[in-house]
Design a protein around this motif. Sequence first.
Motif, PDB file in Angstrom:
ATOM      1  N   ALA A  90       0.840  -1.193   0.000  1.00 58.46           N
ATOM      2  CA  ALA A  90       0.000   0.000   0.000  1.00 58.46           C
ATOM      3  C   ALA A  90       0.881   1.251   0.000  1.00 58.46           C
ATOM      4  O   ALA A  90       1.979   1.240   0.542  1.00 58.46           O
ATOM      5  CB  ALA A  90      -0.921   0.001   1.210  1.00 58.46           C
ATOM      6  N   GLN A  91       0.374   2.313  -0.595  1.00 61.27           N
ATOM      7  CA  GLN A  91       1.147   3.552  -0.710  1.00 61.27           C
ATOM      8  C   GLN A  91       0.731   4.629   0.281  1.00 61.27           C
ATOM      9  O   GLN A  91       1.291   5.710   0.288  1.00 61.27           O
ATOM     10  CB  GLN A  91       1.028   4.091  -2.126  1.00 61.27           C
ATOM     11  N   GLY A  92      -0.251   4.351   1.103  1.00 59.17           N
ATOM     12  CA  GLY A  92      -0.708   5.327   2.075  1.00 59.17           C
ATOM     13  C   GLY A  92      -1.958   4.828   2.759  1.00 59.17           C
ATOM     14  O   GLY A  92      -2.546   3.825   2.347  1.00 59.17           O
ATOM     15  N   MET A  93      -2.359   5.518   3.814  1.00 59.90           N
ATOM     16  CA  MET A  93      -3.548   5.126   4.566  1.00 59.90           C
ATOM     17  C   MET A  93      -4.192   6.370   5.146  1.00 59.90           C
ATOM     18  O   MET A  93      -3.504   7.268   5.609  1.00 59.90           O
ATOM     19  CB  MET A  93      -3.177   4.145   5.674  1.00 59.90           C
ATOM     20  N   SER A  94      -5.521   6.402   5.099  1.00 53.56           N
ATOM     21  CA  SER A  94      -6.288   7.499   5.688  1.00 53.56           C
ATOM     22  C   SER A  94      -7.085   6.980   6.863  1.00 53.56           C
ATOM     23  O   SER A  94      -7.587   5.850   6.826  1.00 53.56           O
ATOM     24  CB  SER A  94      -7.266   8.083   4.652  1.00 53.56           C
ATOM     25  N   PHE A  95      -7.213   7.820   7.886  1.00 52.24           N
ATOM     26  CA  PHE A  95      -8.032   7.461   9.044  1.00 52.24           C
ATOM     27  C   PHE A  95      -8.370   8.699   9.851  1.00 52.24           C
ATOM     28  O   PHE A  95      -7.757   9.752   9.683  1.00 52.24           O
ATOM     29  CB  PHE A  95      -7.352   6.395   9.918  1.00 52.24           C
ATOM     30  N   LYS A  96      -9.354   8.548  10.707  1.00 55.80           N
ATOM     31  CA  LYS A  96      -9.856   9.644  11.537  1.00 55.80           C
ATOM     32  C   LYS A  96      -8.923   9.896  12.722  1.00 55.80           C
ATOM     33  O   LYS A  96      -8.343   8.961  13.256  1.00 55.80           O
ATOM     34  CB  LYS A  96     -11.262   9.307  12.035  1.00 55.80           C
ATOM     35  N   VAL A  97      -8.800  11.171  13.109  1.00 59.09           N
ATOM     36  CA  VAL A  97      -8.028  11.534  14.300  1.00 59.09           C
ATOM     37  C   VAL A  97      -8.865  12.476  15.159  1.00 59.09           C
ATOM     38  O   VAL A  97      -9.863  13.033  14.708  1.00 59.09           O
ATOM     39  CB  VAL A  97      -6.675  12.201  13.942  1.00 59.09           C
ATOM     40  N   ASP A  98      -8.444  12.656  16.390  1.00 64.13           N
ATOM     41  CA  ASP A  98      -9.113  13.607  17.278  1.00 64.13           C
ATOM     42  C   ASP A  98      -9.017  15.004  16.682  1.00 64.13           C
ATOM     43  O   ASP A  98      -7.986  15.389  16.112  1.00 64.13           O
ATOM     44  CB  ASP A  98      -8.456  13.609  18.664  1.00 64.13           C
ATOM     45  N   ASP A  99     -10.084  15.775  16.841  1.00 61.41           N
ATOM     46  CA  ASP A  99     -10.121  17.135  16.292  1.00 61.41           C
ATOM     47  C   ASP A  99      -8.923  17.971  16.740  1.00 61.41           C
ATOM     48  O   ASP A  99      -8.327  18.697  15.943  1.00 61.41           O
ATOM     49  CB  ASP A  99     -11.408  17.853  16.715  1.00 61.41           C
ATOM     50  N   ASP A 100      -8.563  17.857  18.019  1.00 62.79           N
ATOM     51  CA  ASP A 100      -7.485  18.690  18.554  1.00 62.79           C
ATOM     52  C   ASP A 100      -6.085  18.240  18.109  1.00 62.79           C
ATOM     53  O   ASP A 100      -5.114  18.958  18.311  1.00 62.79           O
ATOM     54  CB  ASP A 100      -7.568  18.791  20.073  1.00 62.79           C
ATOM     55  N   ARG A 101      -5.964  17.090  17.475  1.00 66.39           N
ATOM     56  CA  ARG A 101      -4.663  16.619  16.986  1.00 66.39           C
ATOM     57  C   ARG A 101      -4.500  16.802  15.483  1.00 66.39           C
ATOM     58  O   ARG A 101      -3.393  16.656  14.951  1.00 66.39           O
ATOM     59  CB  ARG A 101      -4.472  15.130  17.331  1.00 66.39           C
ATOM     60  N   PHE A 102      -5.589  17.098  14.800  1.00 74.42           N
ATOM     61  CA  PHE A 102      -5.574  17.170  13.339  1.00 74.42           C
ATOM     62  C   PHE A 102      -4.517  18.140  12.813  1.00 74.42           C
ATOM     63  O   PHE A 102      -3.694  17.775  11.968  1.00 74.42           O
ATOM     64  CB  PHE A 102      -6.975  17.542  12.815  1.00 74.42           C
ATOM     65  N   LEU A 103      -4.525  19.369  13.279  1.00 70.05           N
ATOM     66  CA  LEU A 103      -3.580  20.368  12.770  1.00 70.05           C
ATOM     67  C   LEU A 103      -2.129  20.015  13.093  1.00 70.05           C
ATOM     68  O   LEU A 103      -1.248  20.174  12.249  1.00 70.05           O
ATOM     69  CB  LEU A 103      -3.923  21.757  13.298  1.00 70.05           C
ATOM     70  N   ALA A 104      -1.888  19.544  14.295  1.00 71.91           N
ATOM     71  CA  ALA A 104      -0.517  19.182  14.669  1.00 71.91           C
ATOM     72  C   ALA A 104      -0.006  18.023  13.806  1.00 71.91           C
ATOM     73  O   ALA A 104       1.150  18.030  13.367  1.00 71.91           O
ATOM     74  CB  ALA A 104      -0.455  18.815  16.147  1.00 71.91           C
ATOM     75  N   LEU A 105      -0.852  17.055  13.559  1.00 72.70           N
ATOM     76  CA  LEU A 105      -0.432  15.917  12.740  1.00 72.70           C
ATOM     77  C   LEU A 105      -0.198  16.329  11.292  1.00 72.70           C
ATOM     78  O   LEU A 105       0.783  15.908  10.672  1.00 72.70           O
ATOM     79  CB  LEU A 105      -1.452  14.786  12.820  1.00 72.70           C
ATOM     80  N   THR A 106      -1.081  17.158  10.743  1.00 75.16           N
ATOM     81  CA  THR A 106      -0.925  17.548   9.338  1.00 75.16           C
ATOM     82  C   THR A 106       0.212  18.543   9.117  1.00 75.16           C
ATOM     83  O   THR A 106       0.589  18.797   7.977  1.00 75.16           O
ATOM     84  CB  THR A 106      -2.245  18.104   8.754  1.00 75.16           C
ATOM     85  N   ASP A 107       0.780  19.071  10.186  1.00 76.61           N
ATOM     86  CA  ASP A 107       1.975  19.906  10.075  1.00 76.61           C
ATOM     87  C   ASP A 107       3.241  19.070   9.924  1.00 76.61           C
ATOM     88  O   ASP A 107       4.302  19.607   9.590  1.00 76.61           O
ATOM     89  CB  ASP A 107       2.116  20.820  11.297  1.00 76.61           C
ATOM     90  N   ARG A 108       3.139  17.785  10.176  1.00 75.49           N
ATOM     91  CA  ARG A 108       4.310  16.904  10.100  1.00 75.49           C
ATOM     92  C   ARG A 108       4.536  16.434   8.662  1.00 75.49           C
ATOM     93  O   ARG A 108       3.590  16.219   7.908  1.00 75.49           O
ATOM     94  CB  ARG A 108       4.120  15.705  11.033  1.00 75.49           C
ATOM     95  N   PRO A 109       5.799  16.257   8.281  1.00 72.52           N
ATOM     96  CA  PRO A 109       6.098  15.780   6.924  1.00 72.52           C
ATOM     97  C   PRO A 109       5.468  14.405   6.670  1.00 72.52           C
ATOM     98  O   PRO A 109       5.504  13.525   7.537  1.00 72.52           O
ATOM     99  CB  PRO A 109       7.627  15.671   6.897  1.00 72.52           C
TER     100      PRO A 109
END
Length: 116
Positions: free
Chosen positions: A44-63
């Motif tokens: 597989a080349q990637g995976m999508s899944f749900k995260v806590d609302d308060d972690r979304f921005l911090a996680l998407t800031d990561r490479p």
Amino acid sequence: MDFEAAKDLCRSFPGCTEDVKWDHDTVFSVGARMFAVTNRDVPAQGMSFKVDDDRFLALTDRPGILPAPYMARNKWIYVTPQAQLGDEEAAALLRRSYELVFAKLTRKLQRDISGN
């Protein structure tokens, strides 16, 4: 954690079902509600899944971690092979995605799945 191990982890969650949607995606669900999606390619080349609302921005800031196409408004992320996630963190995020979706199921369906 590689994506094949992540798929195996998803399969281990109580009540998890796996099917193919949109002709090319493997979807993991609980109570007919998605909690993780990956492409059918092996590996597989990637995976999508749900995260806590308060972690979304911090996680998407990561490479290597992006807002998931079509699902970002629901706080889903897309993890690429370039993401710097350790096995424990990846497993915890997948388990949390399962828990977030499970919590939205009806109480009856939760009892049926958990056997209580």
